[in-house]
Design an enzyme around this catalytic site. Structure first.
Site, PDB file in Angstrom:
ATOM      1  N   ASP A   1       0.778  -1.212   0.093  1.00 47.80           N
ATOM      2  CA  ASP A   1      -0.096  -0.011   0.044  1.00 47.80           C
ATOM      3  C   ASP A   1       0.900   1.121  -0.102  1.00 47.80           C
ATOM      4  OD1 ASP A   1      -3.142   0.769   0.665  1.00 47.80           O
ATOM      5  OD2 ASP A   1      -1.866   2.281   1.745  1.00 47.80           O
ATOM      6  N   ASN A  22      -2.236  12.836  -3.416  1.00 47.72           N
ATOM      7  CA  ASN A  22      -2.960  13.287  -4.405  1.00 47.72           C
ATOM      8  C   ASN A  22      -3.801  14.882  -4.216  1.00 47.72           C
ATOM      9  OD1 ASN A  22      -3.222  11.618  -6.266  1.00 47.72           O
ATOM     10  ND2 ASN A  22      -4.784  10.358  -5.422  1.00 47.72           N
ATOM     11  N   ASP A  45      -1.252   9.516 -10.317  1.00 49.11           N
ATOM     12  CA  ASP A  45      -1.184   8.319 -11.609  1.00 49.11           C
ATOM     13  C   ASP A  45       0.198   8.011 -11.715  1.00 49.11           C
ATOM     14  OD1 ASP A  45      -3.684   8.500 -11.352  1.00 49.11           O
ATOM     15  OD2 ASP A  45      -4.021   9.534 -13.374  1.00 49.11           O
ATOM     16  N   GLU A  48      -4.519   2.499  -4.387  1.00 46.23           N
ATOM     17  CA  GLU A  48      -3.112   2.571  -4.054  1.00 46.23           C
ATOM     18  C   GLU A  48      -2.657   0.973  -3.548  1.00 46.23           C
ATOM     19  OE1 GLU A  48      -4.959   4.445  -0.380  1.00 46.23           O
ATOM     20  OE2 GLU A  48      -5.500   4.281  -2.512  1.00 46.23           O
TER      21      GLU A  48
END
Length: 282
Positions: free
Chosen positions: A127, A135, A144, A171
């Site tokens: 993770d 983000n 991304d 993620e």
């Protein structure tokens, strides 16, 4: 001049509606174009009639072979499109890794094979730490790019025969090393941490100040009375333990839930894991 129009119509029907394959159409058409004039000449058909009928037969078969070629090309195109769509249904569009659906199918096969061969499976849930904060701060395009970079790192470290790597969603990723011992799996996880650190991706929302990962690791030799969901549950619990230990760490879980001492700089171990929806931790 007498011409067998019924035969012409029959040939066109067979070539078109019969969907004759190209190779078969060429073989049959060539045979008819050679055999028919010879048979009519042997039967004593007048030369003018023989010429006209031969012209019709040859023209009809050439048109038929062209029709078969067109149908063959369309069939090939449809097959390629269908195969591409099937592939897209099993590939994560962002990272290019197998997706959750493909992983579910492949892990089932790997589980059965490992159970039959009595080989260990090392399962790691990976993770990205504080990904939502990343983000929010740097934007989704940057997020991304991070996910693609993480996918490339994981793919490099799970490229052996029988190994699996996939993006479960968000993620969260998963790696499976076939036949790997606990020591080998831990070494692979440490190498992944090192490669992510080498990327040097800044992350102001992380305690480390850069991009890091948390890894929950579980190693198991599948038994007939076990299911892959149990092993995934163990790795999932280990991932939660890694988050609780401060992130940027690997936790090796055990089926009995007791800790296995981690190397320096790594968290303590935990047990348990299952297939949960991604995004539960960050």
């Amino acid at each position: 001049m007498p011409v067998d129009y019924e035969g012409v119509l029959l040939l066109m029907y067979v070539y078109g509606c019969g969907a004759v394959r190209l190779r078969t159409a060429v073989a049959c058409g060539t045979t008819i174009c050679v055999a028919y004039p010879l048979a009519e000449a042997w039967a004593g058909l007048p030369p003018d009639a023989l010429q006209a009928r031969t012209l019709f037969i040859v023209t009809t078969n050439v048109i038929g072979m062209v029709t078969a070629w067109i149908l063959d090309q369309e069939a090939r195109g449809n097959f390629l499109v269908a195969r591409q769509l099937r592939g897209m249904a099993h590939v994560d569009f962002l990272t290019g890794l197998p997706n959750r659906r493909d992983f579910s199918e492949r892990i089932e096969a790997a589980w059965k094979q490992a159970s039959a061969e009595r080989r260990p499976l090392a399962i790691a849930l990976v993770d990205v730490d504080w990904f939502k904060a990343y983000n929010d701060r740097y934007g989704h395009p940057a997020g991304d790019r991070v996910l693609r970079a993480v996918a490339q790192v994981l793919a490099r470290h799970a490229s052996g025969s029988g190994d699996l790597v996939a993006r479960l969603g968000g993620e969260e990723f998963v790696c499976v090393w076939y036949g790997a011992t606990a020591g080998a799996a831990r070494a692979a996880a440490d190498a992944i941490h090192a490669d992510i650190a080498a990327l040097g991706v800044p992350h102001a929302g992380s305690d480390a100040g850069r991009l890091t990962l948390s890894i929950g690791l579980h190693v198991v030799v599948p038994r007939p009375d076990q299911s892959r969901a149990d092993a995934l549950y163990q790795a999932d619990q280990a991932l939660y333990a890694a988050k609780a230990a401060g992130r940027n760490t690997t936790v090796l879980g055990r089926a009995d839930g007791e800790g296995d001492p981690a190397p320096a700089g790594r968290g303590a171990a935990a047990g348990g894991m299952y297939e949960r929806e991604p995004g539960g931790v960050s």
